[in-house]
Design a protein around this motif. Structure first.
Motif, PDB file in Angstrom:
ATOM      1  N   LEU A 199      47.197  37.494  45.678  1.00 61.41           N
ATOM      2  CA  LEU A 199      46.532  36.477  46.505  1.00 61.41           C
ATOM      3  C   LEU A 199      45.019  36.450  46.288  1.00 61.41           C
ATOM      4  O   LEU A 199      44.366  35.462  46.621  1.00 61.41           O
ATOM      5  N   SER A 200      44.487  37.522  45.717  1.00 59.32           N
ATOM      6  CA  SER A 200      43.044  37.542  45.450  1.00 59.32           C
ATOM      7  C   SER A 200      42.693  36.699  44.223  1.00 59.32           C
ATOM      8  O   SER A 200      41.524  36.374  43.999  1.00 59.32           O
ATOM      9  N   LEU A 201      43.711  36.347  43.439  1.00 56.43           N
ATOM     10  CA  LEU A 201      43.453  35.530  42.255  1.00 56.43           C
ATOM     11  C   LEU A 201      43.231  34.082  42.675  1.00 56.43           C
ATOM     12  O   LEU A 201      43.900  33.586  43.592  1.00 56.43           O
ATOM     13  N   GLU A 202      42.300  33.438  42.019  1.00 52.97           N
ATOM     14  CA  GLU A 202      41.951  32.067  42.400  1.00 52.97           C
ATOM     15  C   GLU A 202      43.172  31.160  42.313  1.00 52.97           C
ATOM     16  O   GLU A 202      43.902  31.168  41.314  1.00 52.97           O
ATOM     17  N   ASP A 203      43.391  30.400  43.367  1.00 53.22           N
ATOM     18  CA  ASP A 203      44.447  29.377  43.388  1.00 53.22           C
ATOM     19  C   ASP A 203      45.872  29.928  43.400  1.00 53.22           C
ATOM     20  O   ASP A 203      46.820  29.195  43.158  1.00 53.22           O
ATOM     21  N   ILE A 204      46.055  31.215  43.634  1.00 55.13           N
ATOM     22  CA  ILE A 204      47.415  31.742  43.809  1.00 55.13           C
ATOM     23  C   ILE A 204      47.643  31.843  45.322  1.00 55.13           C
ATOM     24  O   ILE A 204      46.972  32.605  46.018  1.00 55.13           O
ATOM     25  N   GLY A 205      48.589  31.048  45.833  1.00 51.53           N
ATOM     26  CA  GLY A 205      48.859  31.037  47.264  1.00 51.53           C
ATOM     27  C   GLY A 205      50.086  31.857  47.623  1.00 51.53           C
ATOM     28  O   GLY A 205      50.716  32.483  46.753  1.00 51.53           O
ATOM     29  N   ASN A 206      50.424  31.820  48.919  1.00 53.72           N
ATOM     30  CA  ASN A 206      51.553  32.617  49.414  1.00 53.72           C
ATOM     31  C   ASN A 206      52.840  32.389  48.638  1.00 53.72           C
ATOM     32  O   ASN A 206      53.539  33.331  48.264  1.00 53.72           O
ATOM     33  N   GLU A 207      53.163  31.115  48.449  1.00 50.64           N
ATOM     34  CA  GLU A 207      54.457  30.777  47.843  1.00 50.64           C
ATOM     35  C   GLU A 207      54.554  31.305  46.407  1.00 50.64           C
ATOM     36  O   GLU A 207      55.582  31.866  46.004  1.00 50.64           O
ATOM     37  N   THR A 208      53.476  31.123  45.654  1.00 49.97           N
ATOM     38  CA  THR A 208      53.472  31.592  44.263  1.00 49.97           C
ATOM     39  C   THR A 208      53.507  33.125  44.221  1.00 49.97           C
ATOM     40  O   THR A 208      54.280  33.723  43.466  1.00 49.97           O
ATOM     41  N   ALA A 209      52.684  33.758  45.047  1.00 52.73           N
ATOM     42  CA  ALA A 209      52.649  35.227  45.069  1.00 52.73           C
ATOM     43  C   ALA A 209      54.011  35.800  45.454  1.00 52.73           C
ATOM     44  O   ALA A 209      54.511  36.746  44.829  1.00 52.73           O
ATOM     45  N   ASP A 210      54.632  35.214  46.472  1.00 45.52           N
ATOM     46  CA  ASP A 210      55.915  35.757  46.924  1.00 45.52           C
ATOM     47  C   ASP A 210      57.037  35.486  45.916  1.00 45.52           C
ATOM     48  O   ASP A 210      57.936  36.312  45.745  1.00 45.52           O
ATOM     49  N   SER A 211      56.980  34.336  45.240  1.00 40.98           N
ATOM     50  CA  SER A 211      57.972  34.066  44.191  1.00 40.98           C
ATOM     51  C   SER A 211      57.861  35.103  43.078  1.00 40.98           C
ATOM     52  O   SER A 211      58.865  35.594  42.563  1.00 40.98           O
TER      53      SER A 211
END
Ligand code: SF4
Length: 221
Positions: free
Chosen positions: A120-132
């Motif tokens: 989530l600290s990466l730019e433009d990576i949100g909850n949905e992408t991180a959890d996937s």
């Protein structure tokens, strides 16, 4: 009637759909790229773009980090929002090169909460992408509380919420089982949302209807 619970929902969906090969990929990096590409498009388009990236040798972290952004954008164009997606994928690849010796498994190693925080600290990576990424690349027991999840959980009467964190906490506290069950529950919900429980649901054809709060008329959401 007793409201449907998560275990019952999972059981009914498993009887209806087969999601064993739901997110085919050849490497954790492919899952990461797919998780970014899949926003706002269909999996069929994502799969064809992933094929093209493979053909171009770009499923290699170092190659991806060094490819011209214009070249990547032209490949991603069919997936929509291709400029944003190209930027996100390039940033991810560069981060892996700089901070994890180009090894996606190094990023995915460690306690789930720490890995999630780093994603989530990466730019433009949100909850949905991180959890996937956590579920499908790292096999962690996380729940992707995306819009499809909220819709099916609300309609069936399992949980009435649109809040990402609330849905995720509820599922992770109440679903009995391991990483495979978390993976399957989300995959099955997405499949069900695309096939039957669409924006306008096809309740007459739904195997969940007898126990679904929306259909039985005890609640309309
Ligand atoms: S009965 Fe209708 S609202 Fe309920 S899960 Fe099935 S399609 Fe969705």
């Amino acid at each position: 009637m007793t409201p449907m619970d998560l275990d019952r929902l999972l059981k009914l969906l498993r009887k209806t759909y087969d999601v064993q090969d739901w997110w085919p990929s050849e490497s954790p990096f492919e899952v990461m790229v797919g998780a970014i590409l899949t926003q706002q498009t269909t999996w069929e388009i994502v799969a064809s773009v992933l094929d093209r990236l493979r053909e171009e040798g770009l499923m290699d972290v170092d190659q991806m980090a060094s490819v011209e952004v214009s070249v990547l954008e032209s490949i991603l164009r069919p997936a929509g929002f291709y400029r944003q997606k190209a930027k996100r994928i390039k940033l991810l690849a560069s981060y892996l090169v700089d901070s994890h010796s180009s090894d996606p498994l190094s990023l995915l190693d460690g306690p789930t909460d720490s890995v999630r925080k780093e994603l989530l600290s990466l730019e433009d990576i949100g909850n949905e992408t991180a959890d996937s990424i956590l579920v499908f690349a790292a096999g962690r027991p996380k729940f992707v509380a995306a819009a499809y999840s909220s819709r099916v959980l609300k309609r069936t009467g399992v949980l009435c919420s649109d809040d990402y964190d609330e849905i995720q906490t509820f599922v992770e506290s109440n679903l009995r089982g391991g990483p495979r069950d978390f993976r399957d529950l989300y995959a099955l919900i997405v499949q069900h949302s695309k096939d039957i429980c669409r924006a306008v649901p096809s309740c007459a054809n739904c195997p969940l209807s007898r126990e679904c709060l929306h259909f039985t008329g005890q609640g309309r959401r």
